[in-house]
Design a protein around this motif. Structure first.
Motif, PDB file in Angstrom:
ATOM      1  N   ALA A 386      66.978  54.452 -11.237  1.00 18.70           N
ATOM      2  CA  ALA A 386      66.192  55.385 -10.427  1.00 18.70           C
ATOM      3  C   ALA A 386      67.040  56.549  -9.932  1.00 18.70           C
ATOM      4  O   ALA A 386      66.594  57.707  -9.943  1.00 18.70           O
ATOM      5  N   ASN A 387      68.262  56.263  -9.523  1.00 20.35           N
ATOM      6  CA  ASN A 387      69.131  57.333  -9.039  1.00 20.35           C
ATOM      7  C   ASN A 387      69.527  58.292 -10.163  1.00 20.35           C
ATOM      8  O   ASN A 387      69.611  59.509  -9.953  1.00 20.35           O
ATOM      9  N   SER A 388      69.766  57.743 -11.358  1.00 15.57           N
ATOM     10  CA  SER A 388      70.160  58.605 -12.473  1.00 15.57           C
ATOM     11  C   SER A 388      69.012  59.487 -12.952  1.00 15.57           C
ATOM     12  O   SER A 388      69.248  60.525 -13.580  1.00 15.57           O
ATOM     13  N   GLN A 389      67.765  59.092 -12.673  1.00 13.22           N
ATOM     14  CA  GLN A 389      66.601  59.869 -13.082  1.00 13.22           C
ATOM     15  C   GLN A 389      65.952  60.599 -11.902  1.00 13.22           C
ATOM     16  O   GLN A 389      64.803  61.036 -12.010  1.00 13.22           O
ATOM     17  N   ALA A 390      66.694  60.740 -10.814  1.00 11.52           N
ATOM     18  CA  ALA A 390      66.120  61.377  -9.626  1.00 11.52           C
ATOM     19  C   ALA A 390      65.734  62.828  -9.881  1.00 11.52           C
ATOM     20  O   ALA A 390      64.833  63.370  -9.219  1.00 11.52           O
ATOM     21  N   HIS A 391      66.393  63.489 -10.835  1.00 14.01           N
ATOM     22  CA  HIS A 391      66.075  64.886 -11.128  1.00 14.01           C
ATOM     23  C   HIS A 391      64.691  65.041 -11.759  1.00 14.01           C
ATOM     24  O   HIS A 391      64.146  66.150 -11.800  1.00 14.01           O
ATOM     25  N   ARG A 392      64.117  63.952 -12.263  1.00 12.78           N
ATOM     26  CA  ARG A 392      62.779  64.003 -12.844  1.00 12.78           C
ATOM     27  C   ARG A 392      61.673  63.905 -11.797  1.00 12.78           C
ATOM     28  O   ARG A 392      60.497  64.036 -12.151  1.00 12.78           O
ATOM     29  N   THR A 393      62.012  63.645 -10.555  1.00 11.13           N
ATOM     30  CA  THR A 393      60.999  63.454  -9.522  1.00 11.13           C
ATOM     31  C   THR A 393      60.256  64.758  -9.284  1.00 11.13           C
ATOM     32  O   THR A 393      60.847  65.737  -8.808  1.00 11.13           O
ATOM     33  N   PRO A 394      58.960  64.826  -9.603  1.00 14.36           N
ATOM     34  CA  PRO A 394      58.223  66.087  -9.419  1.00 14.36           C
ATOM     35  C   PRO A 394      57.803  66.271  -7.968  1.00 14.36           C
ATOM     36  O   PRO A 394      57.743  65.318  -7.178  1.00 14.36           O
ATOM     37  N   GLU A 395      57.512  67.496  -7.635  1.00 14.03           N
ATOM     38  CA  GLU A 395      57.004  67.827  -6.300  1.00 14.03           C
ATOM     39  C   GLU A 395      55.516  68.141  -6.410  1.00 14.03           C
ATOM     40  O   GLU A 395      55.110  69.005  -7.178  1.00 14.03           O
ATOM     41  N   ILE A 396      54.727  67.410  -5.639  1.00 11.22           N
ATOM     42  CA  ILE A 396      53.279  67.630  -5.584  1.00 11.22           C
ATOM     43  C   ILE A 396      52.932  68.094  -4.177  1.00 11.22           C
ATOM     44  O   ILE A 396      53.252  67.421  -3.190  1.00 11.22           O
ATOM     45  N   LYS A 397      52.333  69.260  -4.086  1.00 17.17           N
ATOM     46  CA  LYS A 397      52.100  69.882  -2.785  1.00 17.17           C
ATOM     47  C   LYS A 397      51.287  68.997  -1.856  1.00 17.17           C
ATOM     48  O   LYS A 397      51.590  68.891  -0.662  1.00 17.17           O
ATOM     49  N   ALA A 398      50.261  68.332  -2.387  1.00 16.21           N
ATOM     50  CA  ALA A 398      49.407  67.503  -1.533  1.00 16.21           C
ATOM     51  C   ALA A 398      50.133  66.287  -0.981  1.00 16.21           C
ATOM     52  O   ALA A 398      49.720  65.728   0.040  1.00 16.21           O
ATOM     53  N   LEU A 399      51.213  65.851  -1.640  1.00 20.50           N
ATOM     54  CA  LEU A 399      51.934  64.649  -1.229  1.00 20.50           C
ATOM     55  C   LEU A 399      53.289  64.963  -0.605  1.00 20.50           C
ATOM     56  O   LEU A 399      54.093  64.058  -0.407  1.00 20.50           O
ATOM     57  N   GLU A 400      53.546  66.226  -0.318  1.00 21.99           N
ATOM     58  CA  GLU A 400      54.863  66.615   0.186  1.00 21.99           C
ATOM     59  C   GLU A 400      55.184  65.954   1.518  1.00 21.99           C
ATOM     60  O   GLU A 400      56.345  65.631   1.808  1.00 21.99           O
ATOM     61  N   ALA A 401      54.175  65.708   2.347  1.00 20.43           N
ATOM     62  CA  ALA A 401      54.426  65.104   3.667  1.00 20.43           C
ATOM     63  C   ALA A 401      54.874  63.658   3.571  1.00 20.43           C
ATOM     64  O   ALA A 401      55.426  63.118   4.537  1.00 20.43           O
ATOM     65  N   PHE A 402      54.667  63.028   2.431  1.00 17.54           N
ATOM     66  CA  PHE A 402      55.012  61.606   2.275  1.00 17.54           C
ATOM     67  C   PHE A 402      56.246  61.405   1.392  1.00 17.54           C
ATOM     68  O   PHE A 402      56.538  60.280   1.013  1.00 17.54           O
ATOM     69  N   ARG A 403      56.943  62.473   1.090  1.00 17.75           N
ATOM     70  CA  ARG A 403      58.145  62.352   0.261  1.00 17.75           C
ATOM     71  C   ARG A 403      59.249  61.664   1.054  1.00 17.75           C
ATOM     72  O   ARG A 403      59.535  62.054   2.193  1.00 17.75           O
ATOM     73  N   PRO A 404      59.857  60.629   0.502  1.00 16.87           N
ATOM     74  CA  PRO A 404      60.915  59.930   1.245  1.00 16.87           C
ATOM     75  C   PRO A 404      62.120  60.832   1.461  1.00 16.87           C
ATOM     76  O   PRO A 404      62.560  61.542   0.557  1.00 16.87           O
ATOM     77  N   VAL A 405      62.638  60.793   2.677  1.00 16.76           N
ATOM     78  CA  VAL A 405      63.809  61.584   3.039  1.00 16.76           C
ATOM     79  C   VAL A 405      65.025  60.670   2.972  1.00 16.76           C
ATOM     80  O   VAL A 405      65.122  59.687   3.717  1.00 16.76           O
ATOM     81  N   LEU A 406      65.935  60.982   2.080  1.00 15.44           N
ATOM     82  CA  LEU A 406      67.107  60.145   1.857  1.00 15.44           C
ATOM     83  C   LEU A 406      68.354  60.997   1.876  1.00 15.44           C
ATOM     84  O   LEU A 406      68.327  62.196   1.550  1.00 15.44           O
ATOM     85  N   PRO A 407      69.478  60.423   2.244  1.00 18.80           N
ATOM     86  CA  PRO A 407      70.738  61.178   2.201  1.00 18.80           C
ATOM     87  C   PRO A 407      71.143  61.466   0.770  1.00 18.80           C
ATOM     88  O   PRO A 407      70.747  60.776  -0.166  1.00 18.80           O
ATOM     89  N   SER A 408      71.930  62.506   0.601  1.00 22.18           N
ATOM     90  CA  SER A 408      72.384  62.877  -0.732  1.00 22.18           C
ATOM     91  C   SER A 408      73.373  61.852  -1.254  1.00 22.18           C
ATOM     92  O   SER A 408      74.036  61.143  -0.485  1.00 22.18           O
TER      93      SER A 408
END
Length: 424
Positions: A386-408
């Motif tokens: 999952a970490n190696s494929q993190a760059h594939r994570t798309p951004e969806i405007k309707a779901l932006e408020a539920f995006r997990p906030v994680l340290p770099s």
């Protein structure tokens, strides 16, 4: 592969005619052949076995394709599969009809579910993930284009979470948005959160997330409606009713919603929780009924999924085409998954041993089913994928408020070790 396959091929070819005769898979000679034998004053010809079209070795055994004689049925070979297994000294024999008059017998030389070894290269595809091995030696794929929504049930320590982990790891390498609901405070899905577009870890946030996902589905349908191109000069092949026929630059990212322990969303103790529960189930039913064309797919997991969870549950279950049942503690739980699909699948589910976690029965609403077993995937390895494929994570405007906030992902330097003082 060097000696076992060779011995198996010789054994099958030498014993073929006698085995077919002993298993009742031969047909009597035709009237024309009997008449020729009488005119030539010869003995009556022997019964005829099905003709071998092809014998192909595989990584796990043999594949025998035969041409049926007149009057034979593919069901005869399915009913005689256990006798064929003993006669050919194989671990397992399964029969399936390829086309009218042609039956394929898949033989495995060892128990492929005892120690699962997935092939190095598995032919996947868009929204098609290899997750387990079938008992006939083939790879079991979770195909979202064929079965948009699925149900995954199983008792504690049955392998249900490992199946879900393999599924997420397989989807992580594709261009898909992963949305998770894990009401166990996120202990199952939170470690994989870098690949998730949205994640909810309690029923309150899950209700908000599902409402946002329903709104996103409505926006996708508006896009499809605008881009259907129903003018008279457009060929019929370009008219679309789902996202997959849209041009690549307009196609929205498909969304896979993974719900871990659905019972936590359906249980309630107060009036407020009951309202929240009805809101959640209504949103799930809407996504199950309307989400396929908008590219929204459901993967519902839980220990039990019956009518005791309240109204709307059976309506939701009826929309879940794919069914996967791991070991269960009672027959009622197996009936929840396969009672309306196949009684044989129910019997196979309750016979899964406790010492083989990951073994399951996978089927569809059409009635077909097969035993599978998921390879063991450690949480550490799944997190690395999952970490190696993190760059594939798309951004969806309707779901932006539920995006997990994680340290770099930054390596923490090891603390400097001071040298010990020299002795006086």
């Amino acid at each position: 592969m060097t000696f076992g396959i060779l011995f198996a091929v010789v054994r099958v070819l030498v014993r073929y005619s006698s085995v077919m005769d002993a298993c009742g898979l031969t047909v009597p000679p035709s009237r024309f052949r009997l008449a020729l034998a009488r005119m030539a004053n010869r003995p009556a010809p022997a019964p005829r076995a099905p003709r071998i079209l092809r014998l192909r070795p595989t990584r796990t055994g043999l594949v025998l394709r035969v041409k049926l004689r007149a009057g034979q049925d593919a069901f005869d070979f399915s009913a005689a599969s256990d006798r064929l297994r003993h006669s050919f000294v194989m671990q397992n024999v399964t029969a399936r009809e390829i086309k009218s008059g042609v039956v394929e017998l898949r033989m495995t030389g060892y128990d492929v579910l005892k120690r699962v070894q997935m092939p190095v290269i598995a032919a996947g595809g868009a929204m098609r993930v290899p997750v387990a091995m079938r008992e006939d030696g083939e790879v079991y794929y979770r195909d979202y284009r064929q079965s948009p929504h699925a149900l995954n049930v199983g008792a504690t320590q049955s392998g249900k979470s490992v199946y879900q982990r393999n599924l997420v790891a397989g989807l992580a390498t594709q261009d898909v948005a992963l949305v998770g609901i894990d009401c166990k405070q996120g202990v199952e899905l939170a470690p994989l959160a870098r690949r998730f577009t949205a994640l909810a870890d309690n029923p309150d946030s899950a209700a908000e997330l599902l409402d946002a996902l329903v709104g996103h589905m409505a926006e996708v349908y508006q896009l499809i409606r605008r881009e259907q191109r129903l003018s008279a000069d457009v060929p019929d092949a370009e008219i679309t009713a789902d996202i997959w026929d849209l041009p690549d630059h307009l196609r929205p990212t498909p969304v896979v919603l993974v719900v871990d322990e659905v019972a936590e969303l359906a249980l309630f103790a107060t009036k407020e929780e009951e309202k929240r529960r009805d809101r959640i189930i209504t949103a799930l039913v809407r996504l199950a009924q309307l989400g396929r064309a908008a590219g929204v797919y459901l993967e519902i997991c839980g220990q039990r999924f019956g009518s005791e969870l309240g109204k709307g549950i059976t309506m939701l279950r009826a929309q879940l085409t794919g069914r996967t049942a791991h070991r269960v503690n009672d027959e009622t739980s197996a009936n929840m998954a396969f009672g309306d699909v196949s009684p044989d699948a129910v019997l196979a589910t309750i016979q899964i041993p406790t010492d083989r976690p990951g073994t399951a029965v996978a089927g569809e609403s059409s009635g077909g089913w097969v035993r599978i077993r998921t390879p063991h995937l450690t949480l550490r390895r799944a997190v690395n994928i999952a970490n190696s494929q993190a760059h594939r994570t798309p951004e969806i405007k309707a779901l932006e408020a539920f995006r997990p906030v994680l340290p770099s992902l930054v390596k923490v330097p090891a603390p400097a070790v001071e040298p010990a003082p020299a002795p006086a």
